[in-house]
Enzyme design. Structure first.
Site, PDB file in Angstrom:
ATOM      1  CG  HIS A 175       5.415  15.531  14.511  1.00 32.30           C
ATOM      2  ND1 HIS A 175       4.829  16.642  13.929  1.00 32.30           N
ATOM      3  CD2 HIS A 175       5.741  15.908  15.770  1.00 32.30           C
ATOM      4  CE1 HIS A 175       4.813  17.633  14.808  1.00 32.30           C
ATOM      5  NE2 HIS A 175       5.358  17.210  15.945  1.00 32.30           N
ATOM      6  CD  GLU A 176       6.646  13.390  18.502  1.00 32.01           C
ATOM      7  OE1 GLU A 176       7.584  14.043  19.005  1.00 32.01           O
ATOM      8  OE2 GLU A 176       5.469  13.830  18.431  1.00 32.01           O
ATOM      9  CG  HIS A 188      10.014  17.292  17.793  1.00 29.68           C
ATOM     10  ND1 HIS A 188      10.082  18.663  17.843  1.00 29.68           N
ATOM     11  CD2 HIS A 188       8.686  16.993  17.709  1.00 29.68           C
ATOM     12  CE1 HIS A 188       8.851  19.176  17.799  1.00 29.68           C
ATOM     13  NE2 HIS A 188       7.982  18.179  17.708  1.00 29.68           N
ATOM     14  CD  GLU A 248       5.360  21.136  16.374  1.00 28.47           C
ATOM     15  OE1 GLU A 248       6.056  20.745  17.325  1.00 28.47           O
ATOM     16  OE2 GLU A 248       4.428  20.470  15.903  1.00 28.47           O
TER      17      GLU A 248
HETATM   18 CO    CO Z   1       5.822  18.468  17.652  1.00 29.35          CO
END
Ligand code: CO
Length: 497
Positions: free
Chosen positions: A264-265, A268, A294
């Site tokens: 997830h990170e 980003h 996101e």
């Molecule tokens: Co996020």
């Protein structure tokens, strides 16, 4: 174009301050001893004051007007940059400095009380502090709405997702509200008929998990020369394009959630790292709002990372790392473990199927709170009713209900919708990437994210804030603005297919 050029210098300074703040925040979450807290919050407040003083200086207004009259000498990116400068200036000057300081102070106090009150499930002592924050946020929202020419709540949405309106959010959330209950029931029914996936039992050494995280970052293509991974209480992504700081957390009894947090990170981070380098210090060189941000984490975690093809690729790596043997380590069991739906009280632990319900509930509540149709005292009841309506469960405590999130404590109203809007964009982007490049899914099956990331680099990352809104950017990339149908199609294919 001398006015415009002067503005570029001003915004470069603001950018330097923002970047320094981001690393101070990272240090606070990763390294700082508790004793440093007071001095650190003073430092951050001072930097915010300096920024605010620079952007609200009276000279900026005439520079913006002067630059507007030079428009025919500017190229398209400079024009877009000027638009973003003006947007920041509008937000900063809309609100009297007194309200900004009031919110900072009330927010810090509310957050402190919240930590204790949540641990003790004590809504009563938390409520007056939240009430104060809501009161100040209402005033800020009103002032910003008047300056931007929109409703107070829409002005808050605009802070995180420029140009976003509650009218747009209403359309997709109403659609999901109608779709999700029956769909979730079907998913749960299907999963019940297959039997629960087998849990991974055992102890998973933190050192091994850390090595695994680095391996995951290699697969995604994270550049260590421009970023690093550390450990913090809650995973996050900070820093700036040439120095992205991401974090995860580790639990010796369970490792999959940390692997997913790293994915997830890293989504980003890949966005930040590939923003247009020549616009690095300017507003137009930044990410196009939090919904798009996101979408980048969710395309990496949900669309790619939990894709059965990728899990089948990584299964033997996991088995080898932890010496896992037996049926629970079988790739097909891991696929089911990573895609299991289960209604639960806590948003941050929610799966892809039940997550939107948590967001829709928060969206309605914060709109009513800001609009004055609801008061803080009504929160526990509204929460219980909403959870029952959207997920069929009632939280056992306020700590597991309306007190679980940090967002509202410091006045971050208008942020929650970006999680689900990002999930919708992620589904659209993945569908388009797959369609234009036949190697996206085969890539995941051989542990190669490059085909997907290269497409995102070009269509999203390199565009910075060139487009005025997230919808304009996504339309340019996929041919459609926010499209809930593509998202529903993804959910149906993955969970009922
Ligand atoms: Co996020």
């Amino acid at each position: 174009m001398k006015h415009y050029q002067t503005l570029e210098k001003v915004f470069q300074k603001l950018n330097d301050i923002d970047q320094a703040k981001s690393v101070l925040h990272w240090d606070m979450a990763v390294h700082m001893p508790a004793g440093g807290a007071e001095a650190r919050s003073e430092q951050l407040a001072t930097l915010s004051d300096v920024s605010h003083a620079i952007i609200t200086d009276r000279g900026i207004k005439s520079l913006l007007e002067g630059a507007a009259s030079e428009k025919n000498t500017l190229d398209a990116w400079q024009v877009a940059n000027l638009r973003e400068m003006k947007r920041r200036w509008q937000h900063a000057t809309a609100v009297p400095q007194r309200l900004v300081s009031d919110l900072t102070r009330a927010g810090a106090e509310c957050e402190m009380v919240w930590r204790k009150a949540r641990a003790e499930n004590d809504f009563k002592s938390f409520a007056p502090h939240l009430k104060k924050v809501v009161g100040i946020t209402r005033e800020i929202a009103k002032a910003k709405g008047a300056a931007l020419g929109c409703s107070p709540y829409d002005a808050l949405l605009d802070q995180y997702d420029p140009g976003r309106t509650s009218a747009q959010v209403d359309v997709v959330f109403k659609d999901l509200e109608a779709f999700l209950p029956e769909f979730t029931g079907q998913v749960l029914e299907k999963q019940r008929s297959q039997g629960e996936p087998l849990a991974l039992e055992g102890s998973f050494p933190i050192e091994t998990q850390k090595q695994l995280s680095e391996k995951v970052l290699d697969i995604v293509g994270f550049d260590r020369n421009k970023g690093r991974l550390d450990t913090s209480h809650h995973p996050f992504c900070g820093g700036y394009p040439t120095d992205v700081r991401i974090t995860t957390r580790y639990n010796e009894n369970e490792f999959l959630s940390s692997v997913m947090a790293v994915l997830h990170e890293s989504g980003h981070a890949m966005y930040e790292a590939a923003l247009p380098a020549s616009w690095y210090s300017q507003p137009v060189g930044q990410a196009r709002g939090m919904s798009v941000h996101e979408s980048q984490s969710l395309i990496t975690e949900m669309q790619a990372g939990r894709n059965p093809g990728f899990i089948r690729y990584i299964a033997p790596i996991l088995q080898k790392a932890f010496g896992g043997k037996g049926d629970s380590w079988d790739a097909e069991n891991l696929v089911r473990l990573c895609n299991q739906a289960k209604p639960s009280f806590i948003r941050v632990d929610a799966d892809e199927v039940t997550y939107p319900a948590h967001i829709i509930l928060r969206y309605y509540i914060e709109r009513y709170l800001i609009g004055g149709e609801m008061e803080v005292e009504d929160l526990p009841d509204a929460w219980a009713q909403g959870m029952q309506k959207f997920l069929g469960i009632t939280p056992d405590t306020d700590a597991n209900g309306c007190m679980q999130d940090i967002h509202w404590t410091d006045g971050s109203f208008g942020y929650f919708p970006t999680y689900t809007l990002g999930a919708i964009y992620a589904a659209q982007l993945f569908a388009s990437a797959k369609e234009t490049n036949g190697d996206v899914v085969p890539g995941l099956e051989r542990g190669d994210f490059a085909p997907m990331i290269t497409w995102l680099n070009e269509k999203i990352h390199q565009q910075g804030s060139y487009y005025a809104t997230a919808d304009d950017l996504i339309t340019a990339a996929t041919g459609k603005p926010l499209d809930v149908e593509t998202y529903k199609a993804h959910l149906k294919a993955r969970y009922l297919g």
